[in-house]
Design a protein around this motif. Structure first.
Motif, PDB file in Angstrom:
ATOM      1  N   GLU A 241     -11.987  80.300 -28.902  1.00  0.00           N
ATOM      2  CA  GLU A 241     -10.687  80.815 -28.486  1.00  0.00           C
ATOM      3  C   GLU A 241      -9.835  79.701 -27.884  1.00  0.00           C
ATOM      4  O   GLU A 241      -8.626  79.637 -28.122  1.00  0.00           O
ATOM      5  CB  GLU A 241     -10.866  81.952 -27.482  1.00  0.00           C
ATOM      6  CG  GLU A 241     -11.427  83.226 -28.123  1.00  0.00           C
ATOM      7  CD  GLU A 241     -11.585  84.351 -27.128  1.00  0.00           C
ATOM      8  OE1 GLU A 241     -11.574  84.076 -25.905  1.00  0.00           O
ATOM      9  OE2 GLU A 241     -11.721  85.504 -27.563  1.00  0.00           O
ATOM     10  N   ARG A 242     -10.466  78.811 -27.102  1.00  0.00           N
ATOM     11  CA  ARG A 242      -9.722  77.695 -26.522  1.00  0.00           C
ATOM     12  C   ARG A 242      -9.176  76.781 -27.609  1.00  0.00           C
ATOM     13  O   ARG A 242      -7.998  76.382 -27.572  1.00  0.00           O
ATOM     14  CB  ARG A 242     -10.629  76.903 -25.575  1.00  0.00           C
ATOM     15  CG  ARG A 242      -9.979  75.646 -25.005  1.00  0.00           C
ATOM     16  CD  ARG A 242     -10.921  74.926 -24.055  1.00  0.00           C
ATOM     17  NE  ARG A 242     -12.191  74.615 -24.684  1.00  0.00           N
ATOM     18  CZ  ARG A 242     -12.382  73.584 -25.515  1.00  0.00           C
ATOM     19  NH1 ARG A 242     -11.364  72.774 -25.816  1.00  0.00           N
ATOM     20  NH2 ARG A 242     -13.564  73.353 -26.043  1.00  0.00           N
ATOM     21  N   LYS A 243     -10.007  76.460 -28.589  1.00  0.00           N
ATOM     22  CA  LYS A 243      -9.556  75.586 -29.674  1.00  0.00           C
ATOM     23  C   LYS A 243      -8.466  76.259 -30.505  1.00  0.00           C
ATOM     24  O   LYS A 243      -7.527  75.606 -30.964  1.00  0.00           O
ATOM     25  CB  LYS A 243     -10.732  75.194 -30.559  1.00  0.00           C
ATOM     26  CG  LYS A 243     -11.698  74.249 -29.870  1.00  0.00           C
ATOM     27  CD  LYS A 243     -12.859  73.858 -30.768  1.00  0.00           C
ATOM     28  CE  LYS A 243     -13.794  72.892 -30.050  1.00  0.00           C
ATOM     29  NZ  LYS A 243     -14.933  72.487 -30.909  1.00  0.00           N
ATOM     30  N   GLN A 244      -8.594  77.587 -30.682  1.00  0.00           N
ATOM     31  CA  GLN A 244      -7.567  78.319 -31.414  1.00  0.00           C
ATOM     32  C   GLN A 244      -6.243  78.281 -30.665  1.00  0.00           C
ATOM     33  O   GLN A 244      -5.185  78.054 -31.258  1.00  0.00           O
ATOM     34  CB  GLN A 244      -8.011  79.772 -31.634  1.00  0.00           C
ATOM     35  CG  GLN A 244      -6.991  80.654 -32.343  1.00  0.00           C
ATOM     36  CD  GLN A 244      -6.830  80.312 -33.800  1.00  0.00           C
ATOM     37  OE1 GLN A 244      -7.630  79.571 -34.360  1.00  0.00           O
ATOM     38  NE2 GLN A 244      -5.801  80.851 -34.428  1.00  0.00           N
ATOM     39  N   ARG A 245      -6.286  78.479 -29.349  1.00  0.00           N
ATOM     40  CA  ARG A 245      -5.063  78.422 -28.540  1.00  0.00           C
ATOM     41  C   ARG A 245      -4.434  77.035 -28.593  1.00  0.00           C
ATOM     42  O   ARG A 245      -3.212  76.902 -28.705  1.00  0.00           O
ATOM     43  CB  ARG A 245      -5.360  78.807 -27.080  1.00  0.00           C
ATOM     44  CG  ARG A 245      -5.646  80.280 -26.855  1.00  0.00           C
ATOM     45  CD  ARG A 245      -5.580  80.626 -25.378  1.00  0.00           C
ATOM     46  NE  ARG A 245      -6.539  79.851 -24.603  1.00  0.00           N
ATOM     47  CZ  ARG A 245      -7.786  80.251 -24.352  1.00  0.00           C
ATOM     48  NH1 ARG A 245      -8.211  81.414 -24.817  1.00  0.00           N
ATOM     49  NH2 ARG A 245      -8.598  79.500 -23.628  1.00  0.00           N
ATOM     50  N   GLU A 246      -5.274  76.014 -28.513  1.00  0.00           N
ATOM     51  CA  GLU A 246      -4.762  74.649 -28.561  1.00  0.00           C
ATOM     52  C   GLU A 246      -4.103  74.352 -29.907  1.00  0.00           C
ATOM     53  O   GLU A 246      -3.041  73.723 -29.960  1.00  0.00           O
ATOM     54  CB  GLU A 246      -5.892  73.652 -28.294  1.00  0.00           C
ATOM     55  CG  GLU A 246      -6.397  73.679 -26.859  1.00  0.00           C
ATOM     56  CD  GLU A 246      -7.627  72.813 -26.656  1.00  0.00           C
ATOM     57  OE1 GLU A 246      -8.155  72.303 -27.679  1.00  0.00           O
ATOM     58  OE2 GLU A 246      -8.053  72.639 -25.501  1.00  0.00           O
ATOM     59  N   ALA A 247      -4.748  74.820 -30.989  1.00  0.00           N
ATOM     60  CA  ALA A 247      -4.180  74.590 -32.328  1.00  0.00           C
ATOM     61  C   ALA A 247      -2.856  75.326 -32.483  1.00  0.00           C
ATOM     62  O   ALA A 247      -1.880  74.779 -33.018  1.00  0.00           O
ATOM     63  CB  ALA A 247      -5.171  75.032 -33.395  1.00  0.00           C
ATOM     64  N   GLU A 248      -2.799  76.570 -32.011  1.00  0.00           N
ATOM     65  CA  GLU A 248      -1.570  77.346 -32.113  1.00  0.00           C
ATOM     66  C   GLU A 248      -0.455  76.724 -31.278  1.00  0.00           C
ATOM     67  O   GLU A 248       0.707  76.712 -31.696  1.00  0.00           O
ATOM     68  CB  GLU A 248      -1.821  78.788 -31.678  1.00  0.00           C
ATOM     69  CG  GLU A 248      -2.672  79.580 -32.671  1.00  0.00           C
ATOM     70  CD  GLU A 248      -2.867  81.020 -32.237  1.00  0.00           C
ATOM     71  OE1 GLU A 248      -2.488  81.350 -31.086  1.00  0.00           O
ATOM     72  OE2 GLU A 248      -3.403  81.806 -33.037  1.00  0.00           O
TER      73      GLU A 248
END
Length: 267
Positions: A76-83
């Motif tokens: 979820e953290r990596k997804q937020r960072e990518a978004e």
């Protein structure tokens, strides 16, 4: 934030579960003592029968459930960072459309040195909740420019209200209409919209005619596309300087970001 974004988050988490199980299995595979550096494995998972391997994975996950939690948190953290990275790139690419679209209503000081952009829906309770802070921010800062992005995502009533607001601009009454609509209680449906229009002195017959102009629908579609690019999936959403805020905020946060944008502009 509206129900749309909360539902999206729950669905995203649910869809991650199969992947997390695979990752957890991989974690067991890597953490198995037989795979530690400098040791020669006596039995590898590649040589295990399928049912034995699955049982060992299950036993590992039961004994170490924190692996799944940690994997989900990291994903979820990596997804937020990518978004966020994609949203910032979109902000750079679409900045002129965001700030200077001739079809978007402008409030505050049109020549102000800092612009705050709001994406909103007249049926969003959080937009109504933050409206007084918007008014106060405008009154307290004579150099604040506000760009209003009609973002009707809560159904046909919201679309009708957005179209009426953009049509009200043609009678030079957009700010009055907008502020009156943000004080409406209950559903902002056609009856409420027309009632507000009459109260602030709009020519309702002309309003209905102007609402049919394809240019108004085109502006709404542009706003929807722009919000998607900025990863604004619910209401309200704000852009102040280089910051994108998703969800309701308070006056202090607005003013802090306005001050920061002003400092950045002065560099």
């Amino acid at each position: 934030m509206t129900q749309l974004s909360r539902f999206t988050g729950r669905r995203f988490g649910f869809l991650l579960l199969p992947l997390l199980l695979i990752i957890a299995a991989g974690a067991w595979y890597l953490l198995d003592p037989g795979f530690r550096v400098g040791q020669q494995p006596t039995t590898t998972s590649e040589n295990l029968p399928q049912d034995t391997f699955e049982r060992r994975v299950r036993d590992y996950l039961v004994a170490n459930p924190e692996v799944i939690v940690e994997a989900m948190q990291n994903l979820e953290r990596k997804q937020r960072e990518a978004e966020q990275t994609e949203a910032q790139a979109a902000l750079t690419a679409h900045r002129d459309e965001l700030l200077n679209s001739p079809e978007s209503p402008v409030g505050g000081n049109p020549q102000g040195d800092v612009t705050m952009v709001e994406f909103f829906d007249y049926n969003c309770p959080y937009c109504r909740q933050v409206a007084p802070a918007m008014v106060e921010a405008e009154e307290d800062d004579p150099q604040l420019r506000i760009v209003y992005k009609e973002f009707p995502i809560l159904g046909p009533n919201s679309v009708f209200a957005a179209r009426a607001a953009l049509a009200a601009r043609r009678q030079n009454l957009y700010p009055q209409f907008h502020k009156a609509m943000m004080q409406v209680s209950g559903t902002a449906d056609e009856e409420q919209v027309i009632s507000v229009a009459e109260e602030i002195g709009l020519n309702v017959e002309r309003l209905r005619t102007d609402m049919q102009d394809p240019a108004i629908d085109a502006e709404v579609e542009r706003n929807l596309a722009l919000a998607r690019a900025l990863r604004i999936n619910g209401t309200p959403g704000f852009v102040i300087g280089d910051e994108i805020l998703r969800g309701a905020t308070d006056l202090q946060t607005m003013q802090r970001l306005i001050d920061q944008a002003r400092k950045d502009r002065g560099r």
